[in-house]
Design an enzyme around this catalytic site. Structure first.
Site, PDB file in Angstrom:
ATOM      1  CB  THR A  93      -1.945   0.754   2.326  1.00  0.00           C
ATOM      2  OG1 THR A  93      -3.159   0.928   1.609  1.00  0.00           O
ATOM      3  CG2 THR A  93      -1.630  -0.743   2.441  1.00  0.00           C
ATOM      4  CE  LYS A 168      -4.650  -1.861   0.178  1.00  0.00           C
ATOM      5  NZ  LYS A 168      -5.308  -1.465  -1.039  1.00  0.00           N
ATOM      6  CE  LYS A 243       2.468   1.342   1.531  1.00  0.00           C
ATOM      7  NZ  LYS A 243       1.551   2.455   1.582  1.00  0.00           N
TER       8      LYS A 243
END
Ligand code: NAD
Length: 296
Positions: A93, A168, A243
């Site tokens: 990611t 995402k 994050k």
């Protein structure tokens, strides 16, 4: 059978590589952490001396690292070692710009590249039930699909390079905001004398219904499997939510998107992670909201 190089055999990459081995693929792996290498070896992954060593005889190279900087750092050696026209799949990611840069490096070196981040966590990685969000050319997507279907139960072609990472971070921005909203509502209900179960019974079948409420409910009781029932052991850790919302915040700023709630959610989860919530499930944010509300 496909020859796969797997770089980054951590919490996610380890079980993903193991599932490729189980499905009959020839997997050569590399990680800088010796314990990750030992676990992968026990699962049938051949261990290489370096990432480049793993990549040199691979048809497909998968990276599962933590940050965009890490991916861009390891790519040059991998690209140089690989045979022409190798397919590079990055499942980390990372930010959209780094994902596009990684693909550009791959193409400029005579290879192909795509971003394919996942959701579903470590349990999904172990069970082979991840969701893959893919940013790729149509033909590269079709080549990758059978491998991704070994590691995941759902594989979505989101668009060209970077579109997987975009999906995402947008999804996780919804998730972060909705968990804060659900937690604030429970704390307000508590202060108004409403039982958690009563609020759940109403909202889970009314217009407040969402995954943060019905699957990952931040109070113990209504959903027995949610992390709140085990003192907020993850689950999906606060550090990872911080994050991902940090990546969303960067994207909001670079695109000039007016997203007040996304911006606040990034700030709220950064503080949560920095002040003891990093290792807790992200639904533990309800404890912070209670404390800030003067409740127990
Ligand atoms: P992790 O830290 O467990 O694994 C990363 C691995 O990369 C580590 O084993 C590390 O030693 C290795 N590594 C670092 N630099 C390297 C290098 N130069 N060469 C080879 N190996 C190197 O992280 P994770 O939990 O497996 O997450 C991986 C990615 O997946 C992250 O981007 C994360 O945001 C994403 N993700 C994680 C989850 C989750 O629940 N853990 C869920 C969805 C997505």
């Amino acid at each position: 059978m496909t020859k796969v190089a797997f770089i980054g055999l951590g919490h996610m990459g380890g079980p993903m590589a193991a599932n490729l081995v189980k499905a009959g693929h020839e997997v050569t792996g590399f990680d800088v952490a010796p314990p990750a290498l030992e676990a992968a070896k026990a699962n049938g992954v051949s261990i290489a001396a370096s990432g480049a060593d793993a990549a040199k005889s691979a048809e497909v190279v998968i990276t599962m690292l933590v940050s965009g900087a890490q991916v861009l750092d390891v790519y040059p050696a991998l690209l140089e070692a690989a045979s022409p026209d190798t397919l590079f799949i990055d499942s980390s990611t990372i930010d959209v710009d780094s994902a596009r840069k990684a693909r550009e490096l791959a193409v400029n070196a005579g290879h192909r590249g795509m971003d394919a981040p996942v959701s579903g966590g470590v349990m999904g990685a172990e069970a082979g039930s991840l969701t893959f969000m893919v940013g790729a050319d149509a033909s590269d997507f079709e080549q990758a699909r059978p491998l991704l279907e070994v590691m995941g139960k759902k594989v979505v072609h989101c668009g060209d390079s970077g579109a997987g990472q975009a999906a995402k971070i947008c999804n996780n921005m919804i998730l972060g905001i909705s968990m804060i909203a659900v937690s604030e509502a429970f704390v307000l209900g508590e202060k108004l004398g409403l039982s958690n179960q009563a609020l759940f019974d109403v909202s889970s079948t009314a217009s407040g219904q969402c995954w943060a409420l019905t699957t990952n409910c931040p109070v113990p009781g209504p959903v027995p499997g949610s992390p709140a029932n085990r003192d907020y052991q993850p689950g999906f850790a606060g550090s990872l939510m911080a994050k991902d919302l940090g990546l969303a915040l960067e994207a909001l700023q670079s695109t000039g998107t007016d997203a007040k709630l996304g911006t606040m959610a990034a700030d709220i989860y950064r503080h949560f992670a920095d002040e003891g919530g990093a290792g807790l499930d992200f639904s533990g944010i309800i404890k912070t909201i209670r404390e800030n509300s003067g409740a127990k």
